[in-house]
Design an enzyme around this catalytic site. Structure first.
Site, PDB file in Angstrom:
ATOM      1  CG  HIS A 127      40.663  38.131 117.707  1.00  0.00           C
ATOM      2  ND1 HIS A 127      40.398  39.276 118.407  1.00  0.00           N
ATOM      3  CD2 HIS A 127      39.988  38.271 116.535  1.00  0.00           C
ATOM      4  CE1 HIS A 127      39.613  40.073 117.704  1.00  0.00           C
ATOM      5  NE2 HIS A 127      39.357  39.474 116.553  1.00  0.00           N
ATOM      6  NE  ARG A 183      36.877  43.829 117.428  1.00  0.00           N
ATOM      7  CZ  ARG A 183      37.146  43.204 116.300  1.00  0.00           C
ATOM      8  NH1 ARG A 183      36.860  41.912 116.184  1.00  0.00           N
ATOM      9  NH2 ARG A 183      37.705  43.839 115.288  1.00  0.00           N
ATOM     10  CD  GLU A 218      40.918  39.321 121.830  1.00  0.00           C
ATOM     11  OE1 GLU A 218      41.555  39.658 120.796  1.00  0.00           O
ATOM     12  OE2 GLU A 218      39.728  38.970 121.801  1.00  0.00           O
TER      13      GLU A 218
END
Length: 326
Positions: free
Chosen positions: A285, A236, A265
């Site tokens: 991601h 993360r 993000e």
């Protein structure tokens, strides 16, 4: 009963979900909510909510009138207020066991990319710069002379260790929640966080995001690190203070970074400071993804929701103890 998928945004054809829920007599609705008002319009009377990244804070959870379960497409669930859900009797399920190989492989790929300067050299060639041999932003080292550090030693980190041991790295890991036997069984030396920072040439982050771990890697940790360390993060973004990371790169402490996750993000601002650093390799991601992992994820999301709607609490309900007392 009704199940709502709130944030597909065209990422997949949800026919599989629709057909699976239909077999259980459950109406499935696939929507792309743009704001909380739209979310509540669709979910206020939903029995199950499926979500990727949309946030479910307390003020939203408290307005879900019929909801029995929220299922997250993924491992992390920091976008859902679990305490608020527990108070309303809503099970929160993640899928903690579906993409070990993919994320571990991606972490390994980012580390190897930085170590061998694959993306960095490609960027220079495309600018007409043929950097031969040792010319470049930082020196390349032989793998067998380096120490590979894992911050966190869960399933993905253990799989990463198995991949990287084959290259000859000295493997170390820090995880205060695991018994010594876990490290011994995986052929990895257990160390403190301080020793990890001081001795690792590569630090790969593998811990969940929580209030306790937010900015786990910050200026104080960077100050302890060896000069020329490589940082990899596939967990993360907010585990690392991004500003502190870039400051550490400016100071010569961090020589490269491979990041699949970022503090904010999606990253769409091309003026963001991080784009000034050619020795930062970025992916969107994406570490979790493969054709196989995505199908497994979808199957387990459906199964989790159906289990709760049948009146059972599955083992992957993160608040199972709060709901059942055991």
């Amino acid at each position: 009963m009704k199940a709502v998928f709130v944030d597909n945004y065209g990422l997949m054809d949800s026919t599989k979900e629709k057909e699976a829920f239909a077999k259980e007599g459950i109406t499935f609705v696939d929507v792309n909510v743009q704001n909380d008002e739209e979310l509540l319009a669709h979910c206020k009377d939903a029995d199950a909510v499926l979500v990727m990244l949309y946030k479910f804070p307390r003020q939203i959870v408290e307005q879900l009138e019929k909801c029995k379960v929220i299922v997250r497409y993924g491992i992390g669930y920091d976008n859902v207020d679990v305490e608020a859900c527990s108070e309303k009797g809503i099970a929160v399920c993640n899928i903690p066991d579906y993409c070990f190989e993919e994320v571990a492989g991606h972490a390994a790929a980012l580390a190897l990319d930085c170590l061998r300067q694959v993306t960095l050299r490609d960027r220079h060639i495309r600018k007409g710069e043929w950097l031969f041999g040792g010319a470049g932003k930082y020196q390349v080292r032989r793998f067998s002379t380096l120490t590979y550090g894992l911050c966190g030693f869960g399933h993905i980190a253990r799989q990463t260790a198995q991949y990287m041991k084959g290259f000859g790295f000295d493997m170390i890991a820090h995880d205060p929640y695991l018994a010594d036997e876990v490290f011994e069984q995986n052929g990895v030396r257990k160390v403190s966080m301080e020793e990890l920072c001081k001795t690792a040439d590569i630090i790969s982050v593998h811990v969940p995001l929580s209030a306790e771990t937010r900015y786990l890697i910050n200026k104080d940790k960077f100050a302890m690190m060896k000069k020329g360390v490589i940082i990899v993060n596939t967990s993360r973004g907010p585990l690392i203070n991004q500003s502190d990371l870039l400051d550490a790169m400016d100071a010569g402490i961090v020589k490269a970074a491979g990041l699949d996750v970022l503090e904010t993000e999606p990253l769409t601002d091309l003026n963001d400071r991080i784009f000034q650093y050619e020795n930062v390799v970025l992916t969107p991601h994406f570490a979790f993804h493969s054709e196989e992992s995505f199908e497994e994820l979808r199957d387990k999301v459906i199964a989790s929701a159906v289990t709760v709607l049948r009146g059972e609490i599955p083992k992957n309900a993160v608040n199972k103890k709060a709901l059942t007392g055991k």
